[in-house]
Design a protein around this motif. Structure first.
Motif, PDB file in Angstrom:
ATOM      1  N   ARG A  41      65.018 -74.501 -68.253  1.00 26.66           N
ATOM      2  CA  ARG A  41      63.954 -73.740 -67.582  1.00 26.66           C
ATOM      3  C   ARG A  41      63.619 -72.466 -68.354  1.00 26.66           C
ATOM      4  NH1 ARG A  41      65.431 -74.203 -61.158  1.00 26.66           N
ATOM      5  NH2 ARG A  41      65.045 -76.440 -60.993  1.00 26.66           N
ATOM      6  N   LYS A  42      64.645 -71.822 -68.884  1.00 20.41           N
ATOM      7  CA  LYS A  42      64.386 -70.627 -69.701  1.00 20.41           C
ATOM      8  C   LYS A  42      63.607 -70.985 -70.962  1.00 20.41           C
ATOM      9  CE  LYS A  42      67.998 -67.479 -68.246  1.00 20.41           C
ATOM     10  NZ  LYS A  42      69.105 -66.623 -68.659  1.00 20.41           N
ATOM     11  N   LEU A  71      53.674 -69.759 -64.707  1.00 22.34           N
ATOM     12  CA  LEU A  71      54.405 -68.522 -64.981  1.00 22.34           C
ATOM     13  C   LEU A  71      54.671 -67.762 -63.690  1.00 22.34           C
ATOM     14  CD1 LEU A  71      55.501 -66.343 -66.973  1.00 22.34           C
ATOM     15  CD2 LEU A  71      53.172 -65.418 -66.990  1.00 22.34           C
ATOM     16  N   ILE A  92      57.360 -69.600 -61.568  1.00 23.10           N
ATOM     17  CA  ILE A  92      58.703 -69.440 -62.130  1.00 23.10           C
ATOM     18  C   ILE A  92      59.229 -68.030 -61.867  1.00 23.10           C
ATOM     19  CG2 ILE A  92      60.011 -69.319 -64.287  1.00 23.10           C
ATOM     20  CD1 ILE A  92      58.297 -71.642 -65.323  1.00 23.10           C
ATOM     21  N   LEU A  93      58.381 -67.027 -62.063  1.00 19.67           N
ATOM     22  CA  LEU A  93      58.839 -65.650 -61.859  1.00 19.67           C
ATOM     23  C   LEU A  93      59.099 -65.348 -60.392  1.00 19.67           C
ATOM     24  CD1 LEU A  93      56.822 -63.651 -64.493  1.00 19.67           C
ATOM     25  CD2 LEU A  93      59.219 -64.273 -64.508  1.00 19.67           C
ATOM     26  N   ALA A 127      58.735 -60.973 -67.681  1.00 16.72           N
ATOM     27  CA  ALA A 127      59.335 -62.265 -68.013  1.00 16.72           C
ATOM     28  C   ALA A 127      60.112 -62.177 -69.326  1.00 16.72           C
ATOM     29  CB  ALA A 127      58.260 -63.341 -68.100  1.00 16.72           C
ATOM     30  N   LEU A 136      60.071 -71.583 -69.933  1.00 16.63           N
ATOM     31  CA  LEU A 136      59.436 -70.295 -69.652  1.00 16.63           C
ATOM     32  C   LEU A 136      59.049 -69.602 -70.955  1.00 16.63           C
ATOM     33  CD1 LEU A 136      58.605 -67.959 -67.778  1.00 16.63           C
ATOM     34  CD2 LEU A 136      60.986 -67.210 -67.804  1.00 16.63           C
ATOM     35  N   ASN A 183      56.040 -71.390 -72.516  1.00 11.95           N
ATOM     36  CA  ASN A 183      54.844 -71.090 -71.734  1.00 11.95           C
ATOM     37  C   ASN A 183      54.350 -69.677 -72.032  1.00 11.95           C
ATOM     38  OD1 ASN A 183      52.844 -71.763 -69.886  1.00 11.95           O
ATOM     39  ND2 ASN A 183      54.014 -70.974 -68.163  1.00 11.95           N
TER      40      ASN A 183
END
Length: 139
Positions: free
Chosen positions: A109-110, A92, A95-96, A31, A113, A116
């Motif tokens: 969103r980035k 996580l 999202i990944l 990530a 991420l 998080n």
């Protein structure tokens, strides 16, 4: 193979919690590589998908997310995280999986991420800050 020397004092067999943490750390590294705009090749995408599916399923089980946010205590379990940690880990993974499937990630969103990831890393006391990430660009 011959082994010489003393046995390490903390030597033991790996259990499911160790595998969960190892997979989680791998997802964290991938990530962070994604956030640094490292390329996502075919093999990295496949690794992200496979590990994210395992992490998502295990976080639901370990966090007791299916049982009204209460984790049933099982003898022999060594991990002591709360259900919020497991929800973050599941987020996580989700999202990944979206990233690996090629769905677009906007700026917000980035940012989510990255926040998080920071919270998960603090919970694990895993220093995921890698200054030189050239070795991740090979995939």
């Amino acid at each position: 193979m011959l082994r010489f020397g003393a046995e390490p004092p903390d030597n033991r067999e790996m259990d499911l919690d160790d595998i969960f943490i190892a997979r989680l750390k791998l997802l964290i590294i991938m990530a962070k590589a994604y956030l640094e705009d490292c390329p996502l090749g075919q093999y990295r995408r496949k690794a992200i998908l496979e590990n994210a599916e395992h992490i998502e399923a295990e976080s639901v089980e370990l966090g007791g997310l299916a049982a009204n946010f209460r984790r049933p205590e099982k003898p022999g379990r060594t991990m002591a995280f709360d259900h919020v940690f497991y929800q973050r880990v599941k987020l996580l993974a989700v999202i990944l999986k979206a990233v690996a499937n090629g769905h677009p990630m906007g700026l917000h969103r980035k940012k989510a991420l990255a926040e998080n990831l920071e919270i998960i890393c603090r919970s694990l006391t895993f220093s995921g800050r890698v200054k030189e990430m050239d070795f991740l660009k090979v995939a």
